[in-house]
Write a protein that holds these residues in place. Structure first.
Motif, short mmCIF file in Angstrom:
data_model
loop_
_atom_site.label_atom_id
_atom_site.label_comp_id
_atom_site.label_asym_id
_atom_site.label_seq_id
_atom_site.Cartn_x
_atom_site.Cartn_y
_atom_site.Cartn_z
N GLN A 1 0.82 -1.20 0.00
CA GLN A 1 0.00 0.00 0.00
C GLN A 1 0.86 1.26 0.00
OE1 GLN A 1 -3.27 0.31 -0.36
NE2 GLN A 1 -3.12 2.54 -0.27
N ASP A 2 1.92 1.26 0.81
CA ASP A 2 2.77 2.45 0.92
C ASP A 2 4.01 2.38 0.05
OD1 ASP A 2 1.04 3.54 2.80
OD2 ASP A 2 2.11 2.65 4.48
N GLN A 3 4.62 1.21 -0.02
CA GLN A 3 5.88 1.04 -0.73
C GLN A 3 5.86 -0.21 -1.60
OE1 GLN A 3 8.60 1.07 2.76
NE2 GLN A 3 9.65 2.72 1.70
N ILE A 4 6.84 -0.26 -2.49
CA ILE A 4 7.09 -1.46 -3.27
C ILE A 4 8.24 -2.20 -2.60
CG2 ILE A 4 7.78 -2.37 -5.51
CD1 ILE A 4 6.73 0.32 -6.68
N GLU A 5 7.96 -3.38 -2.11
CA GLU A 5 9.01 -4.17 -1.47
C GLU A 5 9.73 -4.98 -2.54
OE1 GLU A 5 8.82 -6.10 2.64
OE2 GLU A 5 8.52 -7.80 1.29
N VAL A 6 11.03 -4.76 -2.66
CA VAL A 6 11.85 -5.50 -3.61
C VAL A 6 12.57 -6.59 -2.83
CG1 VAL A 6 13.61 -5.37 -5.40
CG2 VAL A 6 12.17 -3.38 -4.93
#
Length: 287
Positions: free
Chosen positions: A186-191
């Motif tokens: 929702q807040d960030q793109i987790e790589v």
């Protein structure tokens, strides 16, 4: 032979050990970075015993500068260095970076740059290959090979005002041996990086390598998702905060969101493949 390829003049730290452009010490050590603060304080000791450099610094002809680069937030800038402790072989400097501007790997480069033209410059300790040759130094020329260090800040986050540009969070995925995958939160793109990849990346000081190998493909994936959902109209899901941030980044760069993801990602990251290869090639030439 001395290093004459990467720089038009002999520079501190140029050449190879035992066969340097200038037979003087040039290094950065005693680096401390404090995190979990609004401004991330950075302190470093810049060491150089070259008498010519000292004269140039005292006269204001050259200056010691530092530049930081954070691929995850597409941000970079110069540090405002303050000399807090002089030493016989240099000085200790400190500065800070707004924690809202950085996320994950941050690389800092320290270098010596000419502030004005210096005609007929000659290092007293320059390599014998140069003889008594003198060089016309132009404003903006480097007189030392940049010294680099990297760190990952532990950040303070205000849940009411999350960092605008921090859309990527790079993590180690112990269940994967190789490669990366993205989790669109929702807040960030987790790589999520494979454990070997993540560990190997930490051995490199180049922020551009991480930019090219991790952030670049993740950004292509994110742009593709955003475009697919924009095409769905009311049925698309663009509620994530990182979508708004990414759209704003694209627009502020003067780009259009309907361009292909590969083209947009390259322009947003300022040609990451070219940037890394240029950096790596210059390092090879300087050896």
């Amino acid at each position: 032979m001395t290093n004459t390829t990467s720089y038009p003049i002999p520079v501190l730290g140029g050449g190879v050990p035992g066969n340097s452009d200038v037979a003087s010490r040039w290094e950065v050590k005693d680096i401390t970075v404090e995190t979990m603060t609004e401004d991330v304080p950075i302190r470093m000791r810049v060491c150089c015993d070259d008498p010519d450099l000292k004269k140039l610094l005292d006269a204001g002809d050259v200056a010691i500068k530092a530049r930081w680069d954070c691929p995850s937030t597409f941000s970079s800038g110069y540090l405002d260095l303050s000399k807090i402790q002089p030493h016989a072989d240099g000085a200790t400097y400190e500065s800070s970076i707004d924690q809202r501007m950085i996320c994950n790997w941050v690389t800092v480069s320290i270098f010596v740059v000419a502030c004005r033209n210096i005609p007929g410059f000659h290092w007293e300790r320059q390599h014998p290959d140069y003889g008594d040759a003198a060089f016309d130094v132009s404003a903006g020329d480097l007189l030392a090979v940049p010294q680099q260090f990297s760190f990952i800040p532990e950040k303070l986050y205000d849940p009411q005002r999350p960092p605008l540009n921090s859309i990527f969070n790079i993590v180690r995925d112990n269940s994967r041996k190789e490669g990366i995958r993205t989790e669109l939160g929702q807040d960030q793109i987790e790589v999520q990086c494979g454990k070997d990849l993540f560990d190997n990346l930490q051995l490199w000081t180049s922020a551009r390598l991480q930019l090219m190998s991790v952030v670049f493909p993740a950004l292509i994936d994110a742009i593709g998702y955003m475009q697919e959902n924009e095409a769905l109209g009311e049925n698309g899901d663009l509620s994530m905060k990182w979508c708004s941030t990414l759209r704003e980044l694209i627009q502020s760069a003067g780009l259009k969101t309907d361009k292909r993801p590969l083209e947009l990602a390259q322009k947003l990251l300022r040609q990451p493949i070219d940037g890394f290869l240029d950096e790596y090639t210059n390092q090879i030439k300087g050896q």
